[in-house]
Design an enzyme around this catalytic site. Structure first.
Site, PDB file in Angstrom:
ATOM      1  CE  LYS A  78      -3.202   2.707   2.751  1.00 44.49           C
ATOM      2  NZ  LYS A  78      -4.098   2.799   3.910  1.00 44.49           N
ATOM      3  CB  ALA A  90      -8.434   7.007   3.827  1.00 39.39           C
TER       4      ALA A  90
END
Lengths: 269, 89
Positions: free
Chosen positions: A100, A188
């Protein structure tokens, strides 16, 4: 409802919820929450630690025991170079090429730096990494990331840890429409199961979140709710949502309506 | 049997050895440390209690592969980072 599995870099997954391992009250609650979420991919990181730091060792052991695929991040990196070096360290330690990729451009919003991100993604892909970049929902950036070889993109819903949900649904929808064949994971900013469901209803392939589960009063229950919300949103997308319209349209048939134009006052005229 | 003068000579030699020994200053995880010169990354990790394979190293922000631990020597002013797994989002 039958659905094709989520395919990322040639690997298939049945869960469309990716989960973070941070901020839980304890390693055991983290493990229980991960299990309740059904997640098959978990994020983690690398930090400076003394050799005798038991807390770090305990959480690492707990993460391993979840059996999830590891997705190391480069959280906190401010330049492409930092991210590349941290990525190499992660690959060696975690024995995975999955990454990531985070390159942060602004401390206030933790907004990704698109230029550093693209530079790092390009270099890491040439080094054999399978890069999942944490990016904004900017279409041009996402196209460039795809062009350098990213097979998955992770646009933000809102700044990390805010729980504000999908702040820019217009651009997220456009991104989904313009990149229909590229796996897109909203990463997120999701604070509530309804927001995860909204992302899935839009046609995003998966959702990655951490704080909304870890900081809930009952993280294990919240993990289960997110699992259901993500599945529900996916099913809604597959079922096909109706198109919104501006004018009212009765759902009950008007043909055969009793008393239609039969008011006494009308008849007497 | 060692005489007093023998003891004194031994102490002098140790003192000389310490004085002649080359020391270097470097940083480990942001903290200043003093090391004997000629230590490898592997020596450093061992000295500070890092064991097994569950750590990774960077020197001056550059990744150092495990295969280089014995050949990469710590130099004056090096910034050594030893990282280990933590939770993350």
């Amino acid at each position: 409802m039958s659905d094709k599995p989520l395919t990322l870099y040639g690997e298939t997954f049945h869960s469309r919820l990716l989960i973070g391992s941070a901020l839980y009250p304890s390693p055991s609650i983290m493990q229980s929450a991960v299990k309740a979420s059904g997640a098959e991919i978990i994020t983690l990181s690398l930090r400076r630690q003394g050799p005798g730091q038991e807390a770090g060792a305990a959480i690492w052991q707990a993460i391993k025991e979840t059996g999830c695929k590891l997705l190391p991040n480069t959280a906190g990196c401010r330049t492409g170079k930092e991210a590349i070096n941290l990525a190499e360290m992660s690959r060696e330690l975690f024995q995975t090429e999955w990454l990531k990729l985070e390159v942060i451009g602004d401390d206030y919003s933790l907004q990704p730096d698109p230029f550093g991100l693209l530079e790092a993604a390009s270099e890491l892909i040439t080094r054999g990494f399978k890069v999942l970049p944490y990016c904004t929902e900017d279409l041009i950036l996402c196209q460039r990331l795809r062009d350098v070889g990213c097979e998955v993109l992770m646009p933000w819903g809102a700044p990390i840890g805010t729980g504000l949900g999908l702040l820019n649904p217009y651009h997220l929808r456009m991104l989904r429409e313009r990149l229909p064949d590229l796996p897109l994971i909203v990463d997120a900013g999701i604070g509530a199961p309804s927001q995860a469901m909204e992302a899935m209803e839009m046609g995003f392939d998966a959702v990655l979140l951490n704080t909304a589960i870890a900081k809930a009063d009952n993280p294990v229950l919240m993990a289960e709710v997110f699992r259901n919300a993500v599945a529900g949103g996916r099913h809604a997308y597959l079922a096909g949502l109706m198109l919104p319209q501006q004018t009212a349209s009765p759902s009950t048939p008007t043909i055969g309506m009793p008393f239609w134009h039969q008011h006494k006052s009308n008849n007497s005229q | 049997m060692t005489t007093d003068s023998g003891h004194a000579a031994g102490k002098d030699e140790k003192l000389k050895e310490t004085q002649n020994r080359s020391l270097i200053q470097c940083s480990l995880n942001g903290q200043s440390i003093t090391l004997d010169s000629g230590m490898s990354i592997g020596d450093l990790a061992k000295k500070f209690g890092y064991t097994g394979k569950e750590f990774a190293v960077a020197v001056n922000t550059e990744f150092v592969p495990r295969s280089h631990y014995s050949s990469r020597y710590v130099e004056q002013g090096d910034l050594v980072d030893i990282l280990a797994p933590v939770s993350g989002g």
